[in-house]
Design an enzyme around this catalytic site. Structure first.
Site, PDB file in Angstrom:
ATOM      1  N   ASN A   9       0.813  -1.062  -0.026  1.00 20.33           N
ATOM      2  CA  ASN A   9       0.053   0.002  -0.241  1.00 20.33           C
ATOM      3  C   ASN A   9       0.852   1.097  -0.044  1.00 20.33           C
ATOM      4  O   ASN A   9       1.437   1.535   1.048  1.00 20.33           O
ATOM      5  CB  ASN A   9      -0.854   0.062   1.128  1.00 20.33           C
ATOM      6  CG  ASN A   9      -1.738   1.242   1.402  1.00 20.33           C
ATOM      7  OD1 ASN A   9      -2.077   1.822   0.209  1.00 20.33           O
ATOM      8  ND2 ASN A   9      -2.306   1.459   2.723  1.00 20.33           N
ATOM      9  N   TRP A  10       0.970   2.008  -1.114  1.00 18.67           N
ATOM     10  CA  TRP A  10       1.986   2.902  -1.410  1.00 18.67           C
ATOM     11  C   TRP A  10       1.545   4.309  -0.478  1.00 18.67           C
ATOM     12  O   TRP A  10       2.225   5.112  -0.563  1.00 18.67           O
ATOM     13  CB  TRP A  10       2.180   3.235  -2.914  1.00 18.67           C
ATOM     14  CG  TRP A  10       2.684   2.229  -3.587  1.00 18.67           C
ATOM     15  CD1 TRP A  10       3.492   1.008  -3.049  1.00 18.67           C
ATOM     16  CD2 TRP A  10       3.208   2.092  -4.803  1.00 18.67           C
ATOM     17  NE1 TRP A  10       4.118   0.344  -3.712  1.00 18.67           N
ATOM     18  CE2 TRP A  10       4.134   0.908  -5.240  1.00 18.67           C
ATOM     19  CE3 TRP A  10       2.943   3.023  -6.001  1.00 18.67           C
ATOM     20  CZ2 TRP A  10       4.401   0.527  -6.315  1.00 18.67           C
ATOM     21  CZ3 TRP A  10       3.231   2.828  -7.313  1.00 18.67           C
ATOM     22  CH2 TRP A  10       4.081   1.541  -7.172  1.00 18.67           C
ATOM     23  N   LYS A  11       0.031   4.289  -0.083  1.00 23.25           N
ATOM     24  CA  LYS A  11      -0.385   5.548   0.464  1.00 23.25           C
ATOM     25  C   LYS A  11      -0.327   6.723  -0.216  1.00 23.25           C
ATOM     26  O   LYS A  11      -0.364   6.469  -1.377  1.00 23.25           O
ATOM     27  CB  LYS A  11      -0.030   5.682   1.931  1.00 23.25           C
ATOM     28  CG  LYS A  11      -0.165   4.262   2.643  1.00 23.25           C
ATOM     29  CD  LYS A  11       0.207   4.474   4.351  1.00 23.25           C
ATOM     30  CE  LYS A  11       0.103   3.278   5.026  1.00 23.25           C
ATOM     31  NZ  LYS A  11      -0.064   3.412   6.457  1.00 23.25           N
ATOM     32  N   HIS A  95      -9.592   0.862   5.200  1.00 24.21           N
ATOM     33  CA  HIS A  95      -8.218   1.030   5.854  1.00 24.21           C
ATOM     34  C   HIS A  95      -8.338   2.186   7.039  1.00 24.21           C
ATOM     35  O   HIS A  95      -9.388   2.942   7.075  1.00 24.21           O
ATOM     36  CB  HIS A  95      -7.277   1.678   4.739  1.00 24.21           C
ATOM     37  CG  HIS A  95      -5.881   1.646   5.246  1.00 24.21           C
ATOM     38  ND1 HIS A  95      -5.484   2.544   6.209  1.00 24.21           N
ATOM     39  CD2 HIS A  95      -4.792   0.887   5.119  1.00 24.21           C
ATOM     40  CE1 HIS A  95      -4.086   2.485   6.368  1.00 24.21           C
ATOM     41  NE2 HIS A  95      -3.788   1.281   5.770  1.00 24.21           N
ATOM     42  N   GLU A  97      -6.757   4.389   7.846  1.00 24.31           N
ATOM     43  CA  GLU A  97      -6.748   5.954   7.728  1.00 24.31           C
ATOM     44  C   GLU A  97      -7.827   6.651   6.962  1.00 24.31           C
ATOM     45  O   GLU A  97      -8.065   7.428   7.433  1.00 24.31           O
ATOM     46  CB  GLU A  97      -5.318   6.275   6.904  1.00 24.31           C
ATOM     47  CG  GLU A  97      -4.220   5.738   7.473  1.00 24.31           C
ATOM     48  CD  GLU A  97      -2.832   5.516   6.778  1.00 24.31           C
ATOM     49  OE1 GLU A  97      -1.664   4.966   7.204  1.00 24.31           O
ATOM     50  OE2 GLU A  97      -3.099   5.713   5.529  1.00 24.31           O
ATOM     51  N   GLU A 167      -5.143  -5.243  10.667  1.00 29.72           N
ATOM     52  CA  GLU A 167      -3.987  -4.131  10.887  1.00 29.72           C
ATOM     53  C   GLU A 167      -4.209  -3.568  12.342  1.00 29.72           C
ATOM     54  O   GLU A 167      -5.172  -2.605  12.601  1.00 29.72           O
ATOM     55  CB  GLU A 167      -4.142  -2.857   9.830  1.00 29.72           C
ATOM     56  CG  GLU A 167      -5.534  -2.607   9.386  1.00 29.72           C
ATOM     57  CD  GLU A 167      -5.451  -1.309   8.777  1.00 29.72           C
ATOM     58  OE1 GLU A 167      -4.403  -0.693   8.293  1.00 29.72           O
ATOM     59  OE2 GLU A 167      -6.506  -0.626   8.429  1.00 29.72           O
ATOM     60  N   GLY A 173       3.357   2.773  12.277  1.00 33.52           N
ATOM     61  CA  GLY A 173       3.702   4.013  12.190  1.00 33.52           C
ATOM     62  C   GLY A 173       4.142   4.453  13.380  1.00 33.52           C
ATOM     63  O   GLY A 173       4.542   5.820  13.883  1.00 33.52           O
ATOM     64  N   GLY A 233       3.014  -1.259   4.414  1.00 39.13           N
ATOM     65  CA  GLY A 233       3.098   0.057   4.145  1.00 39.13           C
ATOM     66  C   GLY A 233       4.287   0.727   3.672  1.00 39.13           C
ATOM     67  O   GLY A 233       4.845   0.520   2.644  1.00 39.13           O
ATOM     68  N   GLY A 234       4.877   1.330   4.770  1.00 43.69           N
ATOM     69  CA  GLY A 234       6.198   2.085   4.768  1.00 43.69           C
ATOM     70  C   GLY A 234       7.338   1.125   3.649  1.00 43.69           C
ATOM     71  O   GLY A 234       8.122   1.696   2.804  1.00 43.69           O
TER      72      GLY A 234
END
Length: 250
Positions: A9-11, A95, A97, A167, A173, A233-234
């Site tokens: 997931n590149w966000k 998600h 976010e 998640e 993060g 993610g990151g």
């Protein structure tokens, strides 16, 4: 046997140059991992570029979010039909976010899940608890409630053609990391809870772990009985890290 799935997931990250570099950097590893499915979810504006870049390799792709609407006066939205037209296979939904920053309720998530599935994409349904919910021991209640919201609208059989991503919001993060045992415990509970409604769904559905997966932890995480890969993610933005995670899923 469930096929392991490693999804990046590149966000809200990327440029045309970095997208090309990243896909080219991971395609050999993705092609070599014949028993692992590899997918990426770029920002919507890069979907066409990604579609072209993965045309001759084994990488799949999806959207990070879509609208419940197919067309109309919905400025800024992206239809699941539009995403599907470019060859996408997946769309994330729910998600943490989106739930936190865009106030998406369980009802909104359920509606999006149905729209995604209705228009030929596979929903990647994200569920998970906050730190406060973890510390007050309501993790299982939270994930059950989030799943039930979708099942009540779409039916249990709809989950046979979806992916679930657990998640733990507190491990995204924050520097806090769930142990492989903690992750497996929740995954096992999810699968057991689903089995009470449909053994077929419980046995078939891929349940990914989405709590700051790294190359160093991937193999141990993915070796757990009920963890079928990762929503990354990151680390998905770093070629060496993501390749290491793919290797860990073999």
């Amino acid at each position: 046997m469930r096929t392991p799935l490693v999804m990046g997931n590149w966000k809200l990250n990327g440029t045309k140059e970095s997208v090309a570099t990243l896909i080219k950097g991971i395609e050999a590893a993705a092609d070599a991992a014949t028993n692992v499915e590899v997918a990426v979810c770029p920002p919507t504006i890069f979907i066409e570029q990604v579609a072209n870049l993965v045309a001759n390799n084994s990488i799949e792709f999806g959207a990070q979010d879509v609208s419940t609407n197919v067309e109309g006066a919905y400025t800024g939205e992206t239809s699941p039909v539009m995403v599907k037209e470019f060859g996408a296979k997946y769309s994330l939904v729910g998600h943490s976010e989106r739930r936190q920053y865009h106030n998406e309720t369980d009802a909104v998530v359920a509606a999006k899940f149905v729209a995604i599935q209705t228009h030929g994409l596979i929903p990647v349904l994200c569920i998970g608890e906050t730190l406060e919910e973890r510390e007050t021991n309501v993790t299982t209640t939270v994930v059950e409630t989030q799943l039930k919201a979708v099942i009540d609208v779409a039916g249990i059989d709809a989950l046979e053609n979806c992916v679930i991503a657990y998640e733990p919001v507190w491990a995204i993060g924050t520097g806090k990391v769930a142990t492989s045992e903690q992750a497996q415990d929740v995954h096992a509970h999810i699968r057991t809870w689903l089995a009470e409604q449909s053994k077929v769904v419980a046995e078939k559905v891929q349940i990914l772990y989405g709590g700051s997966v790294k190359a160093a932890s991937a193999k141990e995480l993915f070796s757990q009985a009920d963890i079928d890969g990762g929503l990354v993610g990151g680390a998905a933005l770093m070629i060496e890290e993501f390749v290491g995670i793919i290797e860990g899923a073999k």
